[in-house]
Design a protein around this motif. Structure first.
Motif, PDB file in Angstrom:
ATOM      1  N   TYR A 119       5.061 -22.681  -7.797  1.00  0.00           N
ATOM      2  CA  TYR A 119       6.289 -22.434  -7.203  1.00  0.00           C
ATOM      3  C   TYR A 119       6.446 -23.601  -6.234  1.00  0.00           C
ATOM      4  O   TYR A 119       5.684 -24.245  -5.534  1.00  0.00           O
ATOM      5  CB  TYR A 119       6.590 -21.130  -6.453  1.00  0.00           C
ATOM      6  N   THR A 122       9.608 -24.746  -1.432  1.00  0.00           N
ATOM      7  CA  THR A 122      10.681 -24.176  -0.364  1.00  0.00           C
ATOM      8  C   THR A 122      10.953 -22.490  -0.692  1.00  0.00           C
ATOM      9  O   THR A 122      11.795 -21.853  -0.163  1.00  0.00           O
ATOM     10  CB  THR A 122      12.096 -24.860  -0.904  1.00  0.00           C
ATOM     11  N   ASP A 123      10.255 -22.317  -1.993  1.00  0.00           N
ATOM     12  CA  ASP A 123      10.203 -20.783  -2.162  1.00  0.00           C
ATOM     13  C   ASP A 123       9.680 -19.709  -1.032  1.00  0.00           C
ATOM     14  O   ASP A 123       8.807 -20.284  -0.470  1.00  0.00           O
ATOM     15  CB  ASP A 123       9.443 -20.549  -3.460  1.00  0.00           C
ATOM     16  N   ASP A 124       9.971 -18.689  -0.770  1.00  0.00           N
ATOM     17  CA  ASP A 124       9.654 -17.868   0.117  1.00  0.00           C
ATOM     18  C   ASP A 124       8.171 -17.182  -0.368  1.00  0.00           C
ATOM     19  O   ASP A 124       8.072 -16.929  -1.791  1.00  0.00           O
ATOM     20  CB  ASP A 124      10.472 -16.691   0.529  1.00  0.00           C
ATOM     21  N   HIS A 134       4.074 -14.107  -3.995  1.00  0.00           N
ATOM     22  CA  HIS A 134       5.207 -15.015  -4.438  1.00  0.00           C
ATOM     23  C   HIS A 134       5.917 -13.980  -5.524  1.00  0.00           C
ATOM     24  O   HIS A 134       5.282 -13.562  -6.608  1.00  0.00           O
ATOM     25  CB  HIS A 134       4.713 -16.241  -4.858  1.00  0.00           C
ATOM     26  N   LYS A 135       7.072 -13.979  -5.378  1.00  0.00           N
ATOM     27  CA  LYS A 135       7.812 -13.400  -6.772  1.00  0.00           C
ATOM     28  C   LYS A 135       8.412 -14.319  -7.494  1.00  0.00           C
ATOM     29  O   LYS A 135       9.238 -15.320  -6.853  1.00  0.00           O
ATOM     30  CB  LYS A 135       8.989 -12.330  -6.149  1.00  0.00           C
ATOM     31  N   GLY A 136       8.152 -14.252  -8.763  1.00  0.00           N
ATOM     32  CA  GLY A 136       8.920 -15.366  -9.654  1.00  0.00           C
ATOM     33  C   GLY A 136       8.700 -14.672 -11.059  1.00  0.00           C
ATOM     34  O   GLY A 136       7.548 -14.298 -11.408  1.00  0.00           O
TER      35      GLY A 136
END
Length: 187
Positions: A119, A122-124, A134-136
């Motif tokens: 990811y 900059t992803d949270d 991490h959600k994706g």
């Protein structure tokens, strides 16, 4: 004979009247007191319109090859997972019994030994009950564990179900050497 024992037609003694009035009041006060002092009970769950049948077919899952260390960690994790997550019973999976688990219908799935989450910086990342995720791509993947674990939560279920795996993940899957920024400190 004293005044209390004299019989007068149509009249009752003051003691009798006081008893007849005080007794119901005392009973009501006692009932009210016990109702106020009894512990609160959770409301009974509303009966469902119809019982939900759980499919007996295994949940289709992939089982990528694991190295020796991943196999050891995943087996430790799977051996400690609960038989039920909230009201979702554990189900059989088609492959990777030592690395995959499924619960309920539609199936909430857990896969151990998946590729690390990729990811942008900059992803949270989100720490839930001591585990960093991490959600994706419709799934949550651990980013602070030596062996990544992915949990897919169908939209029919609440994503808060993730925390049901936290203690087991912390106990069985060691921290990664590098913890991403935003994950907090090691537990």
């Amino acid at each position: 004979m004293n005044n209390d024992q004299t019989a007068r037609p149509g009249r009752r003694s003051p003691k009798t009247v006081a008893t007849v009035v005080a007794l119901p009041i005392a009973l009501l006060a006692g009932f009210g007191f016990f109702q106020a002092m009894r512990p609160a009970t959770e409301p009974a769950p509303a009966p469902s319109a119809a019982p939900q049948a759980m499919p007996t077919t295994p949940v289709a899952m992939d089982a990528p090859a694991l190295n020796e260390r991943q196999t050891l960690v995943c087996r430790a994790l799977l051996s400690q997972l609960p038989d039920q997550v909230r009201d979702l019973p554990r189900r059989e999976v088609t492959a990777g019994h030592e690395q995959n688990a499924a619960y309920g219908d539609p199936a909430l799935t857990l896969a151990c030994g998946v590729p690390a989450a990729s990811y942008p910086p900059t992803d949270d990342v989100i720490t839930l009950d001591g585990v960093c995720w991490h959600k994706g791509g419709g799934a949550w993947t651990t980013v602070d564990r030596e062996v990544p674990v992915r949990v897919t939560v169908p939209s029919a279920h609440n994503e808060q179900l993730l925390i049901n795996f936290s203690k087991t993940l912390i106990a069985t899957v060691p921290h990664a050497e590098r913890i991403p920024v935003g994950c907090g400190t090691r537990a």
